[in-house]
Design a protein around this motif. Sequence first.
Motif, short mmCIF file in Angstrom:
data_model
loop_
_atom_site.label_atom_id
_atom_site.label_comp_id
_atom_site.label_asym_id
_atom_site.label_seq_id
_atom_site.Cartn_x
_atom_site.Cartn_y
_atom_site.Cartn_z
N TYR A 62 25.92 96.60 22.99
CA TYR A 62 27.23 97.14 23.36
C TYR A 62 27.12 98.66 23.41
O TYR A 62 26.97 99.31 22.38
CB TYR A 62 28.31 96.74 22.35
CG TYR A 62 28.65 95.28 22.33
CD1 TYR A 62 28.46 94.46 23.44
CD2 TYR A 62 29.20 94.70 21.19
CE1 TYR A 62 28.80 93.13 23.41
CE2 TYR A 62 29.54 93.37 21.15
CZ TYR A 62 29.33 92.58 22.26
OH TYR A 62 29.67 91.25 22.24
N HIS A 63 27.19 99.22 24.58
CA HIS A 63 27.05 100.66 24.72
C HIS A 63 28.38 101.35 24.45
O HIS A 63 29.45 100.78 24.61
CB HIS A 63 26.54 101.01 26.11
CG HIS A 63 25.15 100.50 26.36
ND1 HIS A 63 24.48 100.71 27.54
CD2 HIS A 63 24.30 99.78 25.58
CE1 HIS A 63 23.28 100.15 27.49
NE2 HIS A 63 23.16 99.57 26.30
N GLY A 64 28.29 102.62 24.03
CA GLY A 64 29.49 103.40 23.77
C GLY A 64 30.05 103.22 22.38
O GLY A 64 31.13 103.70 22.06
N ALA A 66 39.15 90.56 20.04
CA ALA A 66 39.64 91.11 21.31
C ALA A 66 38.67 92.14 21.87
O ALA A 66 38.34 92.12 23.06
CB ALA A 66 41.02 91.74 21.10
N LEU A 67 38.20 93.04 21.02
CA LEU A 67 37.24 94.05 21.47
C LEU A 67 35.92 93.40 21.84
O LEU A 67 35.26 93.80 22.82
CB LEU A 67 37.03 95.10 20.38
CG LEU A 67 36.13 96.29 20.73
CD1 LEU A 67 36.59 96.98 22.01
CD2 LEU A 67 36.08 97.27 19.56
N ALA A 68 35.53 92.37 21.08
CA ALA A 68 34.29 91.66 21.40
C ALA A 68 34.36 91.04 22.79
O ALA A 68 33.40 91.11 23.56
CB ALA A 68 34.03 90.57 20.36
N ALA A 69 35.49 90.43 23.13
CA ALA A 69 35.65 89.81 24.45
C ALA A 69 35.51 90.86 25.55
O ALA A 69 34.89 90.61 26.59
CB ALA A 69 37.00 89.11 24.55
N ASP A 70 36.09 92.04 25.34
CA ASP A 70 35.98 93.11 26.33
C ASP A 70 34.54 93.54 26.52
O ASP A 70 34.08 93.77 27.65
CB ASP A 70 36.83 94.31 25.91
CG ASP A 70 38.32 94.06 26.04
OD1 ASP A 70 38.70 93.12 26.77
OD2 ASP A 70 39.10 94.80 25.42
N ARG A 71 33.81 93.65 25.42
CA ARG A 71 32.43 94.13 25.52
C ARG A 71 31.50 93.07 26.10
O ARG A 71 30.56 93.40 26.82
CB ARG A 71 31.96 94.62 24.15
CG ARG A 71 32.70 95.90 23.76
CD ARG A 71 32.14 96.55 22.55
NE ARG A 71 32.81 97.83 22.33
CZ ARG A 71 32.83 98.48 21.20
NH1 ARG A 71 32.20 97.98 20.14
NH2 ARG A 71 33.45 99.64 21.08
N VAL A 72 31.75 91.80 25.79
CA VAL A 72 30.96 90.74 26.41
C VAL A 72 31.17 90.75 27.92
O VAL A 72 30.22 90.61 28.70
CB VAL A 72 31.34 89.37 25.82
CG1 VAL A 72 30.71 88.24 26.64
CG2 VAL A 72 30.89 89.27 24.37
N SER A 73 32.42 90.91 28.36
CA SER A 73 32.71 90.88 29.80
C SER A 73 32.06 92.04 30.54
O SER A 73 31.89 91.98 31.76
CB SER A 73 34.23 90.90 30.03
OG SER A 73 34.79 92.13 29.64
N ALA A 74 31.68 93.10 29.80
CA ALA A 74 31.06 94.26 30.44
C ALA A 74 29.54 94.14 30.53
O ALA A 74 28.89 94.98 31.17
CB ALA A 74 31.44 95.53 29.68
N LEU A 75 28.96 93.13 29.90
CA LEU A 75 27.51 92.98 29.92
C LEU A 75 27.02 92.63 31.33
O LEU A 75 27.68 91.90 32.07
CB LEU A 75 27.07 91.90 28.95
CG LEU A 75 27.27 92.15 27.46
CD1 LEU A 75 26.84 90.94 26.66
CD2 LEU A 75 26.53 93.40 27.01
#
Length: 228
Positions: free
Chosen positions: A65-67, A77-86
């Motif tokens: 997870y970058h950034g 919720a934050l995990a879901a956002d970061r997974v979707s950005a992979l």
Amino acid sequence: MSGTRTEPVQLVDGRALRMTIAEPPGVIRGGLVVLHEARGITETVRALADGLAAEGWLVVAPHIYHGADGSSEIDEALAADRVSALSGDSVLADTDIAFGWLAQHGIGADRIGVVGFEVGAGVALVVAARRGIGAAVSVAGGSGILQPLSPGLPAPVEVAAELRCPWLGLYGDKFADEVATLREAANSSEMASDIVLFPATDHRFDIHPDGAFEAWHRMLNWFDAHLR
């Protein structure tokens, strides 16, 4: 107390990434790259790295997870956002840095394995299909077997037929139908593969002591057999 440490790592070619590292107490048998779960570098991931290091492996967990420093777990919720950005490019670039770090410590590709936990399970299968390393293991993968984990990643079933190293998949039987399709795809590759189903109310069979014990030893045996 965790024996891991977290630090920024830079290769001689300038590539850099934050990583969590666990070193064995004695002779290094080989290297393992641990791909973290959706909530990041959790205590579960640290314990996994510690346990593998105790077995003689030099272990590195890239923070994919970058950034963010990724040194502690994040909420769902934050995990879901970061997974979707992979993306496939980003996770392969990150694992390549981890492989490069192990290579700088004298470990060749045939003695390097990758193990992914939960979300990392799907990423590990992508890596196994794209990189020529010694072996790979996917643990407690759930959703994202037939569908991509994110818009930028291929679905595991799409790449299973393209395995470039021996691969072991450990799944909860809630996903038996999806896993059957995945097994068929993996069996069509030219590499050794095995999939084991564990009784569970969901994909996290590892929270049950018997399943966790068996999965741990199956993973160790897989690496013992293929990383030489």
